[in-house]
Design an enzyme around this catalytic site. Structure first.
Site, mmCIF file in Angstrom:
data_model
loop_
_atom_site.group_PDB
_atom_site.id
_atom_site.type_symbol
_atom_site.label_atom_id
_atom_site.label_comp_id
_atom_site.label_asym_id
_atom_site.label_seq_id
_atom_site.Cartn_x
_atom_site.Cartn_y
_atom_site.Cartn_z
ATOM 1 N N HIS A 1 0.848 -1.203 0.000
ATOM 2 C CA HIS A 1 0.000 0.000 0.000
ATOM 3 C C HIS A 1 0.883 1.252 0.000
ATOM 4 C CE1 HIS A 1 -3.329 2.695 1.058
ATOM 5 N NE2 HIS A 1 -2.619 3.136 2.076
ATOM 6 N N LYS B 1 -9.275 12.163 7.310
ATOM 7 C CA LYS B 1 -9.449 10.854 7.940
ATOM 8 C C LYS B 1 -10.381 10.889 9.148
ATOM 9 C CE LYS B 1 -5.909 8.563 5.857
ATOM 10 N NZ LYS B 1 -5.978 7.203 5.317
ATOM 11 N N THR C 1 -3.968 0.254 5.779
ATOM 12 C CA THR C 1 -4.570 -0.474 4.665
ATOM 13 C C THR C 1 -3.764 -1.723 4.343
ATOM 14 O OG1 THR C 1 -5.188 1.672 3.817
ATOM 15 C CG2 THR C 1 -5.416 -0.190 2.307
HETATM 16 MN MN MN Z 1 -5.631 4.065 7.412
#
Ligand code: MN
Length: 438
Positions: free
Chosen positions: A145, A264, A370
């Protein structure tokens, strides 16, 4: 550290018949903890254990005499609307309660008749967050990621030089974390197109998910005292599925130099059932570091962490648009990955987090970041799956997606499976994006 014991015996069956179905996430070998009440009721939220398609009501079971000894003692800490008190007790108590649950719920238990009334159908239940989450930290533990996203944000410099040395993370926000079923408005924020002279404010056009595992901290460590790697897992209660929703256009503009903030902190979703590390014991895996990569510094290195620090856990993310829902179509799978790809183990993350003396507390949540695998098809975000929004994904019914549209529900699942052992599932984490409030 815990090993296998009689609660892991693959031959154990429960008198709760649905727990013996091979496709159940919650066989008697699992016994995950959550907070529930009857749907639409004004009952107090309380602790329960998932067994098949039922919930074993912990306060009711304790009152009916389900437990004795250390299990009974631990069960007295399950009378609240969160699991924090149970989490604070530490692994010996968790293990005693698990043994008591296993004994009470197994086929042939003398307690079956008096405990049969302590079950609630999961279809009749609603959930609350498993814990009061004081603090939330999100790591970045998939190098696949990190490289793919890094290449999109910084084509000339995808992986920063600290990545292979430091379990990178940031302090997130816990106030916007909700349990599965969360619906939230598309966030508004400041974004700037690469060719624009100045930023503008408006609803995010790039809402994305992040397929992660969340780890609930159990027993606290004292401020100023780090947790050595050998002790790290004694401070981890268990795991949930975590969707760390992200607004990529807000993120791209705000993230330097101090990292993500408004991109976020508008929503994060967790699955309702916390699967203990003890339940995951049969699915431990070796952790390796590729030759040629820097090997961990001594405080993050141990033979035990190498031998069994990782978990072989399947991860999947699916999407269901409003149109798909209306047409009665099944959710479409977008990607599958596995937690064993993580560059750092959960134990290394926890030890690193406390290495400066930072105190973790019961109910704190650590996200893994992730969990993308080595190939693009194993990506845990739309950002990666669509190559930065350049390659749309086809949905059944002719729709296309580069990012998440209003009305889309994103569903994440995690489970462990191997021949000769019952499936240990984490259940489901679902969340829906609503139109912006402005
Ligand atoms: Mn994250």
């Amino acid at each position: 550290m815990a090993g296998l014991n009689e609660t892991h015996d693959p031959k154990l069956r429960s008198w709760v018949e649905s727990a013996n179905a091979p496709d159940s996430d919650f066989p008697i070998q699992n016994l995950p903890f959550g907070i529930f009440r009857r749907k639409g009721s004004t009952e107090a939220f309380r602790a329960g254990v998932a067994i098949g398609d039922r919930i074993f009501d912990l306060p009711a079971a304790a009152a009916a005499g389900a437990f004795s000894g250390d299990a009974a003692k631990a069960a007295t800490r399950c009378g609240n609307t969160t699991l924090n008190e149970l989490m604070a007790l530490g692994p010996k108590s968790w293990s005693a309660l698990r043994a008591g649950l296993s004994s009470a719920l197994r086929e042939g238990s003398a307690k079956q008749s008096r405990l049969a009334g302590c079950l609630v159908a999961q279809s009749d239940a609603e959930y609350a967050l498993p814990a009061h989450i004081g603090d939330y930290t999100d790591f970045y533990a998939s190098i696949h990621h990190a490289i793919r996203v890094g290449a999109l944000f910084r084509p000339d410099n995808p992986l920063l030089p600290n990545y292979k040395w430091v379990p990178i993370g940031y302090h997130g926000r816990s106030s916007s974390i909700r349990v599965s079923g969360q619906k939230f408005p598309r966030p508004v924020g400041q974004t700037k197109a690469p060719d624009a002279a100045a930023p503008s404010v408006g609803p995010s056009k790039r809402i994305d998910f992040e397929l992660e595992i969340g780890a609930f901290v159990g027993a606290a460590n004292e401020l100023g005292r780090s947790v050595p790697l050998a002790d790290a897992e004694n401070h981890l209660f268990g795991l949930v599925v975590l969707n760390d929703w992200s607004a990529r256009d807000i993120q791209a503009w705000e993230y330097q130099p101090l990292g993500p903030m408004l991109a976020k902190n508008f929503a994060s979703t967790v699955s309702p059932w916390v699967v203990t590390l003890e339940a995951l014991e049969p699915f431990r895996a070796a952790w390796t570091r590729p030759e040629g990569d820097p090997q961990p510094l001594p405080y993050l290195e141990s033979a035990e962490n190498r031998a069994r620090g990782a978990f072989d856990m399947n991860l999947e993310v699916l999407i269901e648009s409003e149109a798909m829902r209306s047409a009665g179509q099944e959710p479409k799978s977008l990607a599958r990955s596995n937690l064993r790809y993580a560059y750092w183990t959960l134990a290394q993350m926890l030890t690193h987090h406390t290495s400066n003396g930072c105190n973790l507390q019961p109910g704190d949540l650590l996200g893994t970041g992730t969990q993308s695998g080595p190939t693009v098809e194993e990506s845990g975000s739309m950002l990666e799956l669509t190559l930065g929004g350049k390659q749309p994904i086809d949905l059944p019914g002719g729709e296309k997606r580069t990012f998440i549209d209003d009305g889309d529900t994103v569903i994440m699942r995690a489970w462990c499976q191997k021949p000769g052992y019952p499936r240990i599932g984490l259940g489901e984490c679902a969340g829906t994006v609503l139109p912006s409030n402005t």
